[in-house]
Design an enzyme around this catalytic site. Structure first.
Site, mmCIF file in Angstrom:
data_model
loop_
_atom_site.group_PDB
_atom_site.id
_atom_site.type_symbol
_atom_site.label_atom_id
_atom_site.label_comp_id
_atom_site.label_asym_id
_atom_site.label_seq_id
_atom_site.Cartn_x
_atom_site.Cartn_y
_atom_site.Cartn_z
ATOM 1 N N TYR A 145 -22.693 -29.600 35.974
ATOM 2 C CA TYR A 145 -22.478 -28.154 35.903
ATOM 3 C C TYR A 145 -22.564 -27.615 34.480
ATOM 4 O O TYR A 145 -22.416 -26.411 34.267
ATOM 5 C CB TYR A 145 -21.144 -27.791 36.581
ATOM 6 C CG TYR A 145 -21.170 -28.147 38.054
ATOM 7 C CD1 TYR A 145 -21.787 -27.317 38.979
ATOM 8 C CD2 TYR A 145 -20.637 -29.353 38.503
ATOM 9 C CE1 TYR A 145 -21.862 -27.659 40.323
ATOM 10 C CE2 TYR A 145 -20.704 -29.711 39.849
ATOM 11 C CZ TYR A 145 -21.312 -28.862 40.747
ATOM 12 O OH TYR A 145 -21.398 -29.215 42.076
ATOM 13 N N HIS A 176 -26.615 -37.149 60.258
ATOM 14 C CA HIS A 176 -26.148 -36.049 59.413
ATOM 15 C C HIS A 176 -27.371 -35.303 58.853
ATOM 16 O O HIS A 176 -28.211 -35.901 58.187
ATOM 17 C CB HIS A 176 -25.275 -36.589 58.286
ATOM 18 C CG HIS A 176 -24.512 -35.516 57.600
ATOM 19 N ND1 HIS A 176 -23.235 -35.170 57.968
ATOM 20 C CD2 HIS A 176 -24.866 -34.662 56.615
ATOM 21 C CE1 HIS A 176 -22.837 -34.162 57.228
ATOM 22 N NE2 HIS A 176 -23.805 -33.827 56.400
ATOM 23 N N ALA A 177 -27.446 -33.991 59.121
ATOM 24 C CA ALA A 177 -28.633 -33.222 58.757
ATOM 25 C C ALA A 177 -28.912 -33.294 57.256
ATOM 26 O O ALA A 177 -27.997 -33.193 56.445
ATOM 27 C CB ALA A 177 -28.464 -31.763 59.178
ATOM 28 N N HIS A 206 -29.788 -23.512 56.678
ATOM 29 C CA HIS A 206 -29.238 -24.190 55.500
ATOM 30 C C HIS A 206 -30.226 -25.237 54.977
ATOM 31 O O HIS A 206 -30.566 -25.251 53.788
ATOM 32 C CB HIS A 206 -27.904 -24.860 55.845
ATOM 33 C CG HIS A 206 -27.369 -25.715 54.737
ATOM 34 N ND1 HIS A 206 -26.551 -25.226 53.747
ATOM 35 C CD2 HIS A 206 -27.590 -27.019 54.419
ATOM 36 C CE1 HIS A 206 -26.285 -26.180 52.878
ATOM 37 N NE2 HIS A 206 -26.895 -27.285 53.264
ATOM 38 N N GLU A 207 -30.696 -26.099 55.856
ATOM 39 C CA GLU A 207 -31.616 -27.168 55.432
ATOM 40 C C GLU A 207 -32.936 -26.582 54.938
ATOM 41 O O GLU A 207 -33.521 -27.061 53.969
ATOM 42 C CB GLU A 207 -31.849 -28.170 56.569
ATOM 43 C CG GLU A 207 -30.583 -28.889 57.066
ATOM 44 C CD GLU A 207 -29.828 -29.633 55.977
ATOM 45 O OE1 GLU A 207 -30.439 -30.007 54.958
ATOM 46 O OE2 GLU A 207 -28.602 -29.830 56.129
ATOM 47 N N HIS A 213 -32.932 -25.699 51.309
ATOM 48 C CA HIS A 213 -33.278 -26.805 50.395
ATOM 49 C C HIS A 213 -34.794 -26.940 50.300
ATOM 50 O O HIS A 213 -35.357 -27.106 49.222
ATOM 51 C CB HIS A 213 -32.717 -28.132 50.917
ATOM 52 C CG HIS A 213 -31.225 -28.260 50.833
ATOM 53 N ND1 HIS A 213 -30.532 -28.144 49.652
ATOM 54 C CD2 HIS A 213 -30.292 -28.511 51.782
ATOM 55 C CE1 HIS A 213 -29.231 -28.330 49.888
ATOM 56 N NE2 HIS A 213 -29.056 -28.546 51.174
ATOM 57 N N GLU A 222 -27.289 -25.839 47.557
ATOM 58 C CA GLU A 222 -26.615 -25.693 48.853
ATOM 59 C C GLU A 222 -26.516 -24.235 49.301
ATOM 60 O O GLU A 222 -26.272 -23.950 50.470
ATOM 61 C CB GLU A 222 -25.206 -26.309 48.788
ATOM 62 C CG GLU A 222 -25.171 -27.795 48.480
ATOM 63 C CD GLU A 222 -25.971 -28.624 49.469
ATOM 64 O OE1 GLU A 222 -26.132 -28.186 50.631
ATOM 65 O OE2 GLU A 222 -26.461 -29.701 49.067
ATOM 66 N N HIS A 245 -19.798 -37.587 53.603
ATOM 67 C CA HIS A 245 -20.115 -37.540 52.172
ATOM 68 C C HIS A 245 -19.266 -38.501 51.340
ATOM 69 O O HIS A 245 -19.666 -38.897 50.256
ATOM 70 C CB HIS A 245 -19.958 -36.118 51.649
ATOM 71 C CG HIS A 245 -20.822 -35.130 52.384
ATOM 72 N ND1 HIS A 245 -20.555 -34.729 53.674
ATOM 73 C CD2 HIS A 245 -21.950 -34.490 52.016
ATOM 74 C CE1 HIS A 245 -21.487 -33.871 54.072
ATOM 75 N NE2 HIS A 245 -22.343 -33.703 53.088
ATOM 76 N N ARG A 261 -20.206 -29.297 45.068
ATOM 77 C CA ARG A 261 -21.406 -28.474 45.272
ATOM 78 C C ARG A 261 -21.209 -27.482 46.411
ATOM 79 O O ARG A 261 -21.692 -26.359 46.353
ATOM 80 C CB ARG A 261 -22.607 -29.373 45.550
ATOM 81 C CG ARG A 261 -22.536 -30.123 46.871
ATOM 82 C CD ARG A 261 -23.680 -31.111 47.030
ATOM 83 N NE ARG A 261 -23.703 -32.090 45.934
ATOM 84 C CZ ARG A 261 -24.623 -33.008 45.780
ATOM 85 N NH1 ARG A 261 -25.613 -33.092 46.648
ATOM 86 N NH2 ARG A 261 -24.574 -33.852 44.775
ATOM 87 N N TYR A 262 -20.503 -27.908 47.460
ATOM 88 C CA TYR A 262 -20.333 -27.020 48.612
ATOM 89 C C TYR A 262 -19.305 -25.932 48.318
ATOM 90 O O TYR A 262 -19.421 -24.809 48.795
ATOM 91 C CB TYR A 262 -19.944 -27.816 49.856
ATOM 92 C CG TYR A 262 -20.999 -28.831 50.239
ATOM 93 C CD1 TYR A 262 -22.184 -28.431 50.853
ATOM 94 C CD2 TYR A 262 -20.838 -30.183 49.944
ATOM 95 C CE1 TYR A 262 -23.171 -29.352 51.187
ATOM 96 C CE2 TYR A 262 -21.818 -31.112 50.280
ATOM 97 C CZ TYR A 262 -22.975 -30.693 50.892
ATOM 98 O OH TYR A 262 -23.952 -31.606 51.210
HETATM 99 ZN ZN LIG Z 1 -27.247 -29.042 52.110
#
Ligand SMILES: [Zn+2]
Ligand SMILES: *[C@@H]1O[C@H](CO)[C@@H](O)[C@H](O)[C@H]1NC(C)=O
Ligand SMILES: *[C@@H]1O[C@H](CO)[C@@H](O)[C@H](O)[C@H]1NC(C)=O
Ligand SMILES: *[C@@H]1O[C@H](CO)[C@@H](O)[C@H](O)[C@H]1NC(C)=O
Ligand SMILES: *[C@@H]1O[C@H](CO)[C@@H](O)[C@H](O)[C@H]1NC(C)=O
Length: 615
Positions: A208, A337-338, A367-368, A371, A395, A497, A506-507
């Site tokens: 960060y 897991h996506a 969401h995906e 990315h 994300e 995770h 990150r989330y």
């Molecule tokens: Zn993601």
């Protein structure tokens, strides 16, 4: 006078030498970036083969390839030390070298690195292979998290059944890997020290590029906490009405198995029993999607259409050829897991997702695809810059679109919502539904990394590792496990995770900044005007806005070539992460909840949990 001249000439000569070195360095980096992309592509192919088909052969291949890449990275890091890059004029070259000098786990000795890979595979494959027996039929023992167990956890309202699946899953996904997790923490610490960090926590936070980042997160969380407590208190009040005083105590933490999610990270799946106005419609288009014959393919096509409507990049043919968007039926084990994948060539981007036809999966698809859009927008950059401005930015992209997709306005536009009347009560229902995902998630996300930071920093005695986890979940989220846990159990790795060594702050960052992005995108799209009640933030749809798309393009195409405040500025002119936009979004709900909780004499906050005992 003469002396000064000599000194000046010497400096000049030195500068000239440096300039010459910079020209060489530039060429060196160009070649190195190409080579790294090539090698990372091979590594990613092996990871994909493993993640989509877990067996001894794919695991062995993946670990071999990773070891080879690590060896190469180590050689590079030695080479790099020959360059005086810290004194270069060019900020760009300095930035590239700095990024390349970070070795991560590759800094470990060959033997340690091999052990690290084995340890990680053991945890990941354990998680992917968890199977439990049916609650009512103990001869049927092939239920997987996705889709069978999740189906029960989201839909069942039987506390005993939920408790059963919770316990089965945590025992198998968490406790089973405690030895591996302990070794993982040791090797993580070793690698951090070899990279000259004090612990793995500092390695993660370094992404960060801001010394005060941890404090910033803590401060923003403190600002949001009063709203979280209002949501929490209201949910407990409504759950007591549904389940009775014996199942849900008046002032205690919430029993987490009743919240519609295995990790109690988002609670929107119990909206049907806790929403503020039960007689008013609640936006859930899952049934309508099934009725209209939606398929995973159609869901991805809709996502693609949303991006292109904003004048962003269309999905390339390779995406459709190589992605896995449905759970394979040939019986192989895979990581369901996506996830979204960049193969570091041109246009080779893929998603792996065991997609089911539900509203929440429609959001996951967006969401995906966020990315994927990022991958496509920065693929022209050198390898080192082909990543997000910080992990939270990556994300956040797709979630901004999901916020838009989830509005009644958009769902009506695409024909999934019909005859919906958005009056004040329906609006509060909708805001509450969103809060069950977006506000509830903040303390959850924070605890995932606060926990691992504390283990990496050696702040928790091993004899207390499990209860330390539950203490954080209690302090920040006000939830507790359904049964008493002890140090014979080990529950944190039951979250994907944690088992897979994926940083989680990150989330948290994403859920804060996505509202900054959303608010600005909505204003650019002419869909939000703080002074016009006809254009509220919570019913803003950015579909079709090339202006909002341009803001995304400006930010995403920078990749990691600039520090994240520059990327944020490219989007909307701001340079700091702030909780103001998320607070603005939920302001009408906050006002309503505070009054309602007072009216119903709802207790705010929670007493201590007795559901974890260390001895
Ligand atoms: Zn993601
Ligand atoms: C899974 O991996 C095995 C072993 O490498 C291989 O024989 C098989 O073809 C793979 N299955 C798929 C669907 O890729
Ligand atoms: C399975 O359930 C049956 C009937 O409830 C019971 O008699 C049996 O002992 C159970 N078997 C196992 C392995 O738990
Ligand atoms: C860590 O610091 C030591 C001593 O200052 C130095 O020799 C070494 O190169 C550094 N390692 C890395 C990866 O920066
Ligand atoms: C669409 O994006 C392209 C490339 O970024 C840009 O040149 C063009 O002006 C955009 N079109 C509109 C309508 O904004």
């Amino acid at each position: 006078m003469k002396l000064l001249l000599v000194a000046l000439l010497a400096t000049l000569a030195l500068t000239q030498a440096l300039v010459k070195e910079e020209i060489q360095a530039k060429e060196y980096l160009e070649n190195l970036n190409k080579e790294q992309a090539r090698r990372t592509n091979i590594d990613t192919e092996a990871s994909w083969a493993y993640g989509s088909n877990i067996n001894d052969e794919t695991e062995k291949k993946k670990n071999e390839v990773s070891a080879e890449l690590a060896k190469f990275l180590k050689e590079v890091s030695v080479e790099i030390q020959k360059f005086n890059w810290r004194s270069y004029e060019s900020a760009d070259l300095k930035r590239q070298f700095k990024s390349l000098s970070k070795l991560g786990y590759a800094a470990l000795t060959e033997a340690d690195y091999a052990e690290f890979l084995e340890t990680m595979s053991a945890m990941e494959s354990n998680f992917a292979k968890v199977k439990v027996c049916d609650y009512k039929d103990n001869t049927k023992c092939d239920l997987a998290l996705e889709p069978e167990i999740e189906e029960v956890i989201t839909k069942s309202r039987d506390p005993e059944e939920l408790k059963y699946y919770w316990t089965q899953f945590y025992d198998k996904a968490g406790t089973a890997v405690r030895p591996q997790f302990e070794r993982y923490v040791e090797l993580n610490t070793k690698a951090a020290k070899l990279n000259n960090f004090t612990s793995g926590a500092e390695v993660w936070l370094d992404e960060y590029e801001d010394e005060t980042f941890e404090k910033q997160l803590e401060d923003i969380f403190t600002e949001i906490r009063p709203l979280y407590e209002q949501v929490h208190g209201y949910v407990r009040y409504r759950l007591r009405q549904h389940y009775g005083d014996k199942v849900v105590p008046e002032k205690g933490p919430l029993p987490m198995h009743l919240l519609g999610n295995m990790w109690a990270q988002q609670w929107s799946d119990i909206a049907d029993i806790v929403s503020p106005f039960p007689d008013k419609p609640l936006v859930d288009v899952s049934d309508e999607m099934v009725k209209q014959g939606y398929t995973p393919l159609k869901m991805f096509q809709m996502g693609d259409d949303f991006f292109t409507s904003m004048n962003l990049t269309k999905l390339p043919p390779t995406f459709w050829e190589k992605s896995i968007i449905e759970k394979p039926t040939d019986g192989r084990d895979l990581i369901c897991h996506a996830s979204a994948w960049d193969f570091y060539l041109q246009d080779d981007v893929r998603i792996k997702q065991c997609t089911t036809v539900t509203q929440s999966q429609l959001f996951t698809v967006h969401h995906e695809l966020g990315h994927i859009q990022y991958f496509l927008q920065y693929q022209h950059l050198p390898f080192v810059y082909r990543t997000g401005a910080n992990p939270g930015f990556h994300e956040a992209v797709g979630d901004v679109l999901s916020l838009s997709v989830s509005t009644p306005k958009h769902l009506e536009k695409i024909g999934l919502l019909k005859n919906f009347v958005l009056d004040e009560e329906a609006r509060i229902n909708q805001l509450f539904l969103t809060a069950l995902d977006k506000i509830v998630f903040l303390p959850f996300a924070f605890t995932m990394d606060k926990y691992r930071w504390s283990l990496f920093r050696g702040e928790v005695d091993k004899a207390n590792w499990n209860c330390a986890f539950w203490k954080l979940r209690e302090d920040y989220s006000g939830i507790e496990p359904p049964v008493v846990r002890t140090e014979k159990d080990f529950d944190a790795p039951a979250k994907y995770h944690v088992s897979a060594d994926v940083e989680y702050a990150r989330y948290l960052v994403s859920f804060i900044i996505q509202f900054q992005f959303y608010k600005s995108a909505c204003m650019k799209a002419g869909q939000y005007d703080p002074k016009n009640p006809e254009l509220p933030l919570d019913n803003c749809d950015i579909y079709g806005s090339a202006e909002a798309g341009a803001a995304f393009h400006n930010m995403l195409s920078l990749g990691a070539s600039k520090p994240w405040p520059d990327a944020l500025q490219a989007f909307n002119g701001e340079r700091v992460m702030t909780g103001k936009a998320i607070a603005e979004y939920f302001e009408p709900l906050r006002v309503w909840l505070e009054a309602e909780n007072i009216k119903n004499n709802v207790h705010i906050g929670w007493t201590a949990s007795d559901k974890c005992v260390s001895y």
